[in-house]
Every structure is written in structure tokens, then in C-alpha cells.
Motif scaffolding. Structure first.
Motif, PDB file in Angstrom:
ATOM      1  N   THR A  12       0.850  -1.192   0.000  1.00 60.41           N
ATOM      2  CA  THR A  12       0.000   0.000   0.000  1.00 60.41           C
ATOM      3  C   THR A  12       0.884   1.239   0.000  1.00 60.41           C
ATOM      4  O   THR A  12       2.004   1.200   0.512  1.00 60.41           O
ATOM      5  N   ARG A  14      -0.175   3.923   1.389  1.00 58.70           N
ATOM      6  CA  ARG A  14      -0.637   4.698   2.539  1.00 58.70           C
ATOM      7  C   ARG A  14       0.065   4.238   3.810  1.00 58.70           C
ATOM      8  O   ARG A  14      -0.575   3.899   4.791  1.00 58.70           O
ATOM      9  N   LYS A 113     -11.966  -9.789  10.017  1.00 59.58           N
ATOM     10  CA  LYS A 113     -12.150  -9.521   8.591  1.00 59.58           C
ATOM     11  C   LYS A 113     -13.354 -10.256   8.037  1.00 59.58           C
ATOM     12  O   LYS A 113     -14.022  -9.771   7.142  1.00 59.58           O
ATOM     13  N   GLN A 117     -16.599  -8.490   6.213  1.00 60.85           N
ATOM     14  CA  GLN A 117     -16.838  -8.804   4.810  1.00 60.85           C
ATOM     15  C   GLN A 117     -18.030  -9.717   4.677  1.00 60.85           C
ATOM     16  O   GLN A 117     -17.864 -10.916   4.573  1.00 60.85           O
ATOM     17  N   SER A 198      -3.571   3.788  12.583  1.00 64.78           N
ATOM     18  CA  SER A 198      -3.903   2.692  11.683  1.00 64.78           C
ATOM     19  C   SER A 198      -4.538   3.231  10.405  1.00 64.78           C
ATOM     20  O   SER A 198      -5.176   4.280  10.416  1.00 64.78           O
ATOM     21  N   THR A 199      -4.308   2.526   9.304  1.00 64.79           N
ATOM     22  CA  THR A 199      -4.852   2.971   8.020  1.00 64.79           C
ATOM     23  C   THR A 199      -6.347   2.716   7.960  1.00 64.79           C
ATOM     24  O   THR A 199      -7.081   3.432   7.305  1.00 64.79           O
ATOM     25  N   THR A 200      -6.770   1.655   8.652  1.00 63.95           N
ATOM     26  CA  THR A 200      -8.186   1.326   8.616  1.00 63.95           C
ATOM     27  C   THR A 200      -8.829   1.707   9.947  1.00 63.95           C
ATOM     28  O   THR A 200      -8.387   1.268  10.997  1.00 63.95           O
ATOM     29  N   GLY A 201      -9.828   2.538   9.865  1.00 62.87           N
ATOM     30  CA  GLY A 201     -10.582   2.833  11.076  1.00 62.87           C
ATOM     31  C   GLY A 201     -10.032   3.981  11.901  1.00 62.87           C
ATOM     32  O   GLY A 201     -10.684   4.445  12.815  1.00 62.87           O
ATOM     33  N   GLU A 204      -8.615  10.532   9.963  1.00 64.20           N
ATOM     34  CA  GLU A 204      -7.733  11.094   8.935  1.00 64.20           C
ATOM     35  C   GLU A 204      -6.789  12.132   9.566  1.00 64.20           C
ATOM     36  O   GLU A 204      -5.596  12.141   9.290  1.00 64.20           O
TER      37      GLU A 204
END
Ligand code: TRP
Length: 335
Positions: A12, A14, A113, A117, A198-201, A204
Motif C-alpha cells: 500500500t 498509505r 475480517k 466482509q 492505523s490505516t483502517t478505522g 484522517e
């Protein structure tokens, strides 16, 4: 005695400050100790969740360029893409036969996960930790530098290696050790310092990316959540997660113990001084790397050449392990 270091990193672009301090700078340091140090961009793992094939290729290039910009030197380490070395997938299959299904089902990452999903939970997601075990065991690596979040995967890989050796041959595979970096594992979200960056959650505003503009980095640190102690106290403490985080980031980036940062800032007027000091130190570290990144990322041909050369070196090692494993398991033609 020679020590093989192995780590895998998700493709990634990011990458955030927690990845930088906790993993990427550790990789660079590992080049001196590792004999060899092997770093793998795990595109096969990335196919276990929804993704776009063309984007995956881009992200591998982003990641390779970030790692090289940080100081990985293809002359001093092995940097390669997992999908270029078919031994990983083959060993994953062979190890699957000594991995209890129950353990895979209980893995936290799989549970989280697969709950997230709802549509289609791929069997690949269940096998994710077995592939990760194959990554490391194929190189008989002794040390795996990764964050605290990978503890469960590391335990599984140690179990798999132990079980494999017990069943097919003593000391055939090396049981690796987990190495958690002291500080990086703890980098917190600047807005919600109770949670990991963390990138997820994450938020920003609370997540500092390696490729953020200096202006954005400064403004994210200036808005970092601290506390309302009056007068402000620049010290670490469980009751002070925001301030502790800033002190630890500054210490990690400067390469000094956090006590030093606390001492240095005793004369500070308030949290503003701390925030600006951290922001400036982070920009000073990241800005030159960003410049190198832009140059490296622009030349995809050169990146592919570096990855191909890394894959050749990786494959030479992995093929030897696989020959031993096939032989011990009675798979394929005898040697
Ligand atoms: N699962 C790891 C992560 O998400 C990435 C990874 C894949 C890895 N294979 C590995 C890490 C082998 C260490 C060793 O960060």
C-alpha cells in the motif's frame, strides 16, 4: 552464527508514521544484522480481500519505492515481491496439512475480517496465516520483526514449524522468534490516542502518512489531542495518552530515550512547544525520504528490475528449503 531476518509488508502507498517507526526503520537497521535480511512485499496476501488487479501492481511499486527511499539497499538486503517466488504458495499448501483448522478459525484477524466482509469470505483469508508461515519458514529465518498485532500469526507459525519438525524431521524448519520494536508498536492516533495509529478505522486528522506534505504533517501535530492538565505537564503516564504518544514519537524519530525528551522539554511553555518540536522532527525525517520516493517511484522499469533481482536471490534460498520439505514429506519424485 548467521541470522536470517525476514519480514513481510502489505502493498500500500498509505504507509503511516506507525509503520515508519515500527517497521520500515527497523528493516533498514536489520540490514546490518541480518545475514541476510529479507523483505517481502506480500501481493499474494493482498488478494484475500477485495482489490483491483491493476491497482495492486501500483501499490507494490509504491511500497517498493517507499522502502528504498527509507534506505533499503538491494546490495545489502533481499527485497522482492511474494508473487514472483512460487515456493511461497507451494509451501503454504504443504504446511496446511500440519495446521489445525480450529486454530485458523480462532485467529482474531480472520474473525474480524470475515465479520466485516459479509459478501464473500474467501478461503484464502482463512489460509492467510499459513501463507505467512510459509513466507518465513521458506527462508529458515530466525527473527521476524513485526508489530504487536502480528503476535497471533507468529505463534501460529512457530506451532506449525514445531509440528512439522515433529512429524517429518527434526530441525528441518527453523522455529522463528518474534521481535517487536520497543516504541513503534505503540504509535497512537493523534486524535484518539487510546487507539493505535492505523490505516483502517483511524481518523484522517490523527493519522500521519509517510507521504503527507510537510504542511499537513505540521497541522496534524498542531491539532493533536493532549490533555487539560494545568499547568501542562510534559511527561509520560497512563493518564496522559496523548502527551505520552507525542513524547514517544519524538524520542523514536530523534533516536533517543523518551526520558531525554522529557528532560529537554522541562523549560517548554506548554504542549504547543512539544507539538511543534515533534512535527519539525518528523518533517525533517520524512521530507528527504519523500524526495527520494518521488524519483524512485517515477521509474517503474528500474523498480521492476530491483524486484526481479531480489526474487532471484530469494528463490535460490526458498528452493533449497522446498526441496528438503518435499523430500521429507514424500511428495514428488525422489531426489
Ligand atoms: N500479515 C503481515 C501484516 O499484515 C504481513 C506479512 C505477510 C508478514 N507475511 C509476513 C509479516 C511474514 C512478517 C512475516 O503486517
Amino acid at each position: 552464527m548467521s541470522l536470517t531476518i525476514f519480514s513481510g509488508i502489505q502493498p500500500t502507498g498509505r504507509k503511516h508514521l506507525g509503520n515508519w517507526i515500527g517497521a520500515i526503520t527497523q528493516y533498514v537497521a536489520g540490514q546490518q544484522r541480518g545475514d541476510p535480511a529479507i523483505y517481502c512485499i506480500v501481493d499474494l496476501h493482498a488478494t484475500t480481500v477485495a482489490y483491483e488487479p491493476a491497482v495492486l501492481r501500483e501499490r507494490v511499486h509504491d511500497t517498493a519505492a517507499i522502502l528504498l527511499a527509507a534506505g533499503l539497499d538491494p546490495e545489502r538486503c533481499i527485497l522482492f515481491r511474494q508473487g514472483d517466488v512460487p515456493e511461497h504458495a507451494e509451501l503454504c499448501w504443504l504446511l496446511a496439512s500440519v495446521t489445525p483448522l480450529g486454530e485458523l478459525n480462532r485467529m482474531h484477524q480472520f474473525r474480524d475480517k470475515s465479520i466485516a466482509q459479509r459478501e464473500l469470505v474467501a478461503a484464502g483469508l482463512l489460509l492467510y496465516p499459513v501463507l505467512q508461515a510459509a513466507d518465513v519458514l521458506a527462508y529458515r529465518a530466525g527473527e521476524v520483526p513485526v508489530g504487536e498485532d502480528q503476535r497471533e500469526h507468529l505463534e501460529l507459525m512457530r506451532d506449525v514449524a514445531t509440528r512439522f519438525n515433529a512429524r517429518f524431521g527434526d530441525a528441518l524448519l527453523v522455529v522463528p522468534e518474534h521481535r517487536i520494536p520497543a516504541v513503534g508498536a505503540r504509535v497512537r492516533d493523534l486524535q484518539e490516542p487510546e487507539r493505535k495509529m492505523s490505516t483502517t478505522g483511524g481518523s484522517e486528522q490523527g493519522t500521519v502518512y509517510v507521504l503527507d506534505e510537510p504542511g499537513a504533517i505540521l497541522s496534524k501535530f498542531k491539532r493533536a489531542v493532549t490533555d487539560s492538565d494545568d499547568p501542562p505537564q510534559i511527561r509520560r503516564g497512563e493518564d496522559k495518552p496523548g502527551v505520552t504518544n507525542l513524547i514517544e514519537i519524538l524520542a523514536a524519530v530523534r533516536g533517543v530515550p523518551p526520558e531525554r525528551v522529557e528532560d529537554d522539554l522541562t523549560g517548554a511553555r506548554g504542549y504547543g512547544d512539544l507539538k511543534v518540536a515533534v512535527a519539525e522532527a518528523v518533517v525533517a525525517e520524512l521530507a528527504p525520504a519523500q524526495e527520494r520516493y518521488r524519483a524512485l517511484r517515477a521509474d517503474e522499469g528500474a523498480l521492476e528490475e530491483i524486484l526481479a533481482a531480489g526474487a532471484d536471490k530469494a528463490r535460490a534460498i526458498a528452493a533449497r528449503t522446498l526441496a528438503d520439505v518435499r523430500d521429507a514429506m514424500g511428495v514428488g519424485a525422489p531426489r
